[in-house]
Design a protein around this motif. Structure first.
Motif, mmCIF file in Angstrom:
data_model
loop_
_atom_site.group_PDB
_atom_site.id
_atom_site.type_symbol
_atom_site.label_atom_id
_atom_site.label_comp_id
_atom_site.label_asym_id
_atom_site.label_seq_id
_atom_site.Cartn_x
_atom_site.Cartn_y
_atom_site.Cartn_z
ATOM 1 N N GLY A 149 4.195 45.168 -37.149
ATOM 2 C CA GLY A 149 4.118 46.991 -38.003
ATOM 3 C C GLY A 149 4.113 46.740 -38.803
ATOM 4 O O GLY A 149 4.697 48.621 -38.902
ATOM 5 N N ALA A 150 3.186 46.454 -39.804
ATOM 6 C CA ALA A 150 2.880 47.577 -40.652
ATOM 7 C C ALA A 150 0.715 47.273 -41.517
ATOM 8 O O ALA A 150 0.695 46.228 -40.310
ATOM 9 C CB ALA A 150 3.317 46.484 -42.239
ATOM 10 N N GLU A 151 0.978 48.647 -41.559
ATOM 11 C CA GLU A 151 -0.680 48.406 -41.991
ATOM 12 C C GLU A 151 -0.301 47.094 -43.968
ATOM 13 O O GLU A 151 -0.290 47.974 -44.239
ATOM 14 C CB GLU A 151 -1.301 49.647 -42.201
ATOM 15 C CG GLU A 151 -1.919 49.433 -42.501
ATOM 16 C CD GLU A 151 -3.261 49.317 -41.602
ATOM 17 O OE1 GLU A 151 -4.447 49.104 -41.960
ATOM 18 O OE2 GLU A 151 -2.463 49.310 -40.538
ATOM 19 N N PRO A 152 -1.436 46.608 -43.603
ATOM 20 C CA PRO A 152 -1.582 45.279 -44.927
ATOM 21 C C PRO A 152 -1.948 46.022 -46.236
ATOM 22 O O PRO A 152 -3.470 47.101 -46.249
ATOM 23 C CB PRO A 152 -2.571 44.537 -44.624
ATOM 24 C CG PRO A 152 -2.786 44.574 -43.471
ATOM 25 C CD PRO A 152 -2.270 46.019 -42.660
ATOM 26 N N ASN A 153 -0.898 45.880 -47.548
ATOM 27 C CA ASN A 153 -0.966 46.494 -48.444
ATOM 28 C C ASN A 153 -1.574 45.253 -49.296
ATOM 29 O O ASN A 153 -1.170 44.810 -49.973
ATOM 30 C CB ASN A 153 -0.168 46.810 -49.333
ATOM 31 C CG ASN A 153 -0.427 47.653 -51.128
ATOM 32 O OD1 ASN A 153 -1.045 47.645 -51.348
ATOM 33 N ND2 ASN A 153 0.903 47.720 -51.223
ATOM 34 N N ILE A 154 -3.468 45.266 -49.038
ATOM 35 C CA ILE A 154 -3.289 44.141 -49.931
ATOM 36 C C ILE A 154 -4.381 44.641 -51.132
ATOM 37 O O ILE A 154 -5.548 45.222 -51.764
ATOM 38 C CB ILE A 154 -5.330 44.013 -49.287
ATOM 39 C CG1 ILE A 154 -5.128 43.491 -47.898
ATOM 40 C CG2 ILE A 154 -5.750 42.675 -49.831
ATOM 41 C CD1 ILE A 154 -3.791 41.736 -47.362
ATOM 42 N N ALA A 155 -3.234 44.184 -52.002
ATOM 43 C CA ALA A 155 -3.933 44.812 -53.711
ATOM 44 C C ALA A 155 -4.699 44.475 -54.447
ATOM 45 O O ALA A 155 -5.582 45.027 -54.779
ATOM 46 C CB ALA A 155 -2.367 44.766 -54.090
ATOM 47 N N HIS A 156 -4.879 42.720 -53.972
ATOM 48 C CA HIS A 156 -6.550 42.472 -55.067
ATOM 49 C C HIS A 156 -6.833 41.252 -54.198
ATOM 50 O O HIS A 156 -6.587 40.663 -53.308
ATOM 51 C CB HIS A 156 -5.755 41.564 -55.991
ATOM 52 C CG HIS A 156 -5.090 42.244 -57.041
ATOM 53 N ND1 HIS A 156 -5.955 43.725 -57.651
ATOM 54 C CD2 HIS A 156 -3.421 42.899 -57.656
ATOM 55 C CE1 HIS A 156 -4.697 44.558 -58.469
ATOM 56 N NE2 HIS A 156 -3.753 43.836 -58.523
ATOM 57 N N MET A 157 -8.303 40.841 -54.505
ATOM 58 C CA MET A 157 -8.727 39.290 -53.752
ATOM 59 C C MET A 157 -9.370 38.647 -54.408
ATOM 60 O O MET A 157 -10.016 38.931 -55.949
ATOM 61 C CB MET A 157 -9.763 40.329 -52.715
ATOM 62 C CG MET A 157 -9.307 40.976 -52.024
ATOM 63 S SD MET A 157 -10.317 42.103 -50.362
ATOM 64 C CE MET A 157 -9.724 42.602 -48.974
ATOM 65 N N ALA A 158 -9.364 37.813 -54.836
ATOM 66 C CA ALA A 158 -9.835 36.779 -54.897
ATOM 67 C C ALA A 158 -10.062 35.174 -54.415
ATOM 68 O O ALA A 158 -7.958 34.550 -53.689
ATOM 69 C CB ALA A 158 -8.512 36.064 -55.958
ATOM 70 N N TYR A 159 -10.944 35.029 -53.929
ATOM 71 C CA TYR A 159 -10.939 33.427 -53.552
ATOM 72 C C TYR A 159 -10.096 32.519 -53.716
ATOM 73 O O TYR A 159 -9.980 31.411 -52.797
ATOM 74 C CB TYR A 159 -12.825 33.340 -53.548
ATOM 75 C CG TYR A 159 -13.262 32.343 -52.178
ATOM 76 C CD1 TYR A 159 -13.332 32.698 -50.535
ATOM 77 C CD2 TYR A 159 -13.599 30.721 -52.468
ATOM 78 C CE1 TYR A 159 -13.253 31.896 -50.246
ATOM 79 C CE2 TYR A 159 -13.829 30.044 -51.625
ATOM 80 C CZ TYR A 159 -13.669 30.359 -50.784
ATOM 81 O OH TYR A 159 -14.319 29.700 -49.566
ATOM 82 N N GLU A 160 -10.524 32.080 -55.354
ATOM 83 C CA GLU A 160 -9.903 31.044 -55.367
ATOM 84 C C GLU A 160 -8.054 31.177 -55.465
ATOM 85 O O GLU A 160 -7.779 31.892 -55.948
ATOM 86 C CB GLU A 160 -9.895 30.151 -56.608
ATOM 87 C CG GLU A 160 -11.197 29.622 -56.826
ATOM 88 C CD GLU A 160 -11.438 28.095 -56.018
ATOM 89 O OE1 GLU A 160 -11.133 27.680 -55.379
ATOM 90 O OE2 GLU A 160 -13.177 28.041 -55.707
ATOM 91 N N ILE A 161 -8.039 29.626 -54.769
ATOM 92 C CA ILE A 161 -5.663 29.921 -55.011
ATOM 93 C C ILE A 161 -5.618 29.782 -56.571
ATOM 94 O O ILE A 161 -4.590 30.242 -55.873
ATOM 95 C CB ILE A 161 -5.423 28.685 -54.456
ATOM 96 C CG1 ILE A 161 -5.468 29.593 -52.402
ATOM 97 C CG2 ILE A 161 -3.601 28.371 -54.278
ATOM 98 C CD1 ILE A 161 -5.132 27.615 -51.608
ATOM 99 N N PRO A 162 -5.360 29.269 -57.297
ATOM 100 C CA PRO A 162 -5.343 29.087 -58.704
ATOM 101 C C PRO A 162 -5.655 30.306 -59.009
ATOM 102 O O PRO A 162 -4.387 30.708 -60.118
ATOM 103 C CB PRO A 162 -6.313 28.551 -59.687
ATOM 104 C CG PRO A 162 -6.980 27.160 -58.109
ATOM 105 C CD PRO A 162 -6.708 28.341 -57.077
ATOM 106 N N SER A 163 -6.506 31.342 -58.669
ATOM 107 C CA SER A 163 -6.711 32.333 -59.389
ATOM 108 C C SER A 163 -6.256 33.413 -58.539
ATOM 109 O O SER A 163 -4.827 34.347 -58.958
ATOM 110 C CB SER A 163 -8.066 32.961 -59.383
ATOM 111 O OG SER A 163 -8.738 32.474 -59.509
ATOM 112 N N GLN A 164 -5.190 33.143 -57.127
ATOM 113 C CA GLN A 164 -4.183 33.622 -56.368
ATOM 114 C C GLN A 164 -2.904 33.895 -57.084
ATOM 115 O O GLN A 164 -2.455 34.668 -57.184
ATOM 116 C CB GLN A 164 -4.457 33.333 -55.178
ATOM 117 C CG GLN A 164 -5.217 34.478 -54.417
ATOM 118 C CD GLN A 164 -5.447 33.414 -52.845
ATOM 119 O OE1 GLN A 164 -4.412 33.774 -52.294
ATOM 120 N NE2 GLN A 164 -6.249 33.669 -52.628
ATOM 121 N N LEU A 165 -2.861 32.662 -57.153
ATOM 122 C CA LEU A 165 -1.267 32.224 -58.129
ATOM 123 C C LEU A 165 -1.129 32.848 -59.029
ATOM 124 O O LEU A 165 0.092 33.190 -59.313
ATOM 125 C CB LEU A 165 -1.523 30.752 -58.288
ATOM 126 C CG LEU A 165 -0.829 30.210 -56.861
ATOM 127 C CD1 LEU A 165 -0.807 28.336 -57.152
ATOM 128 C CD2 LEU A 165 -0.103 30.677 -56.079
#
Length: 300
Positions: free
Chosen positions: A218-234
């Motif tokens: 029920g929520a419109e996603p708030n994708i603030a940032h995109m990074a392909y590699e998981i270490p970068s996401q963390l």
């Protein structure tokens, strides 16, 4: 007599849209592909390519030949598979595509087992998202791919491919250390839907899944940032810039600024291997599937 490699070159140009793209796939120079096509034109007595702006387009004769080439190349692959099956030997070359966490969590152990048990099999691995690897398997540019789907969003398998499950992987949520729910062992996904999220790249299956999942809550996603590699996401999560989904397969070191919690409901993805029906009898395919399943045991 039509030359098989020249037909393969023409088929690759038709599939990928240009001589240079075909050369990349075939691991040869553009000059080599052009020479193969020129020889095929002399061989058939037909014009096969015409200039189209800066590129080329296939003539009607080439389109007709490509249709036959698809059948011929499929029959050749089936014949090779039958010969390998008749010998009963795991030999030759196997190209394997796998998504990033599978490359970390499954592939090294898999290659080690294959190298020990089947030293005459040469395996080449390419890190690819399932959205990239599945079409390549269907076209014959990869022999096998390790792919994933999620329990609430099955992955469609193209016609002509077979699949077999390897194992199910659980994913947790990574939260900034100062998140209000960071001290909980289990977090309801519903309580996080309005938060900013860190996702993989927009063309990936995981990004599509995250958007689909949040919208289903029920929520419109708030994708603030995109990074392909998981270490970068963390790293981004640790900086307080959003949450991220963190699979257990191939898990990397988690920064101290990041809290990990199980989700309610539990997030599970299914990990599969896929290959073409024509190659199903290859002992190398069966050996690779066996090795993948054995490598997955510690990750269960």
């Amino acid at each position: 007599m039509l030359d098989l490699e020249r037909l393969r070159a023409l088929h690759s140009v038709a599939t990928y849209g240009s001589v240079s793209a075909a050369a990349d796939v075939l691991h040869v120079t553009t000059s080599a592909v052009s020479q193969q096509l020129a020889k095929l034109e002399r061989e058939t007595g037909q014009k096969l390519l015409e200039r189209n702006g800066r590129g080329v387009r296939l003539t009607d004769a080439a389109e007709l030949l490509v249709e036959h080439a698809e059948h011929i190349l499929s029959l050749v692959e089936r014949a090779q598979a039958d010969l390998e099956a008749h010998r009963g030997a795991v030999v030759g070359r196997l190209t394997l595509g796998a998504f990033a966490t599978a490359v970390r969590g499954l592939v090294p152990e898999t290659l080690g087992r294959l190298g020990k048990d089947h030293p005459d099999l040469r395996v080449q691995v390419r890190e690819l998202d399932p959205m990239q690897s599945m079409p390549l398997v269907a076209r014959g540019d990869l022999d096998m791919a390790v792919v994933q789907d999620w329990n609430n969003e099955p992955l469609p398998v193209p016609e002509g491919l077979q699949k077999a499950q390897i194992f199910d992987d659980v994913a947790d949520v990574a939260l900034p250390g100062d998140h209000p729910l960071a001290n909980r062992a289990t977090v309801a996904l519903q309580d996080l839907v309005a938060d900013p999220w860190i996702s993989s790249s927009a063309d990936s299956i995981c990004c599509d899944w995250l958007i689909h999942t949040l919208r289903s809550l029920g929520a419109e996603p708030n994708i603030a940032h995109m990074a392909y590699e998981i270490p970068s996401q963390l790293v981004l999560v640790g900086a307080g810039l959003g949450n991220a989904i963190l699979p257990r397969l191939g898990r990397v070191t988690v920064p101290c600024e990041v809290a990990i919690a199980e989700t309610r409901p539990q997030l599970t993805r299914h990990v599969y291997a896929v290959w073409r029906e024509e190659a199903a009898r290859r002992p190398a395919i069966r050996a690779a599937l066996t090795a993948l399943r054995a490598a997955a045991v510690p990750a269960r």
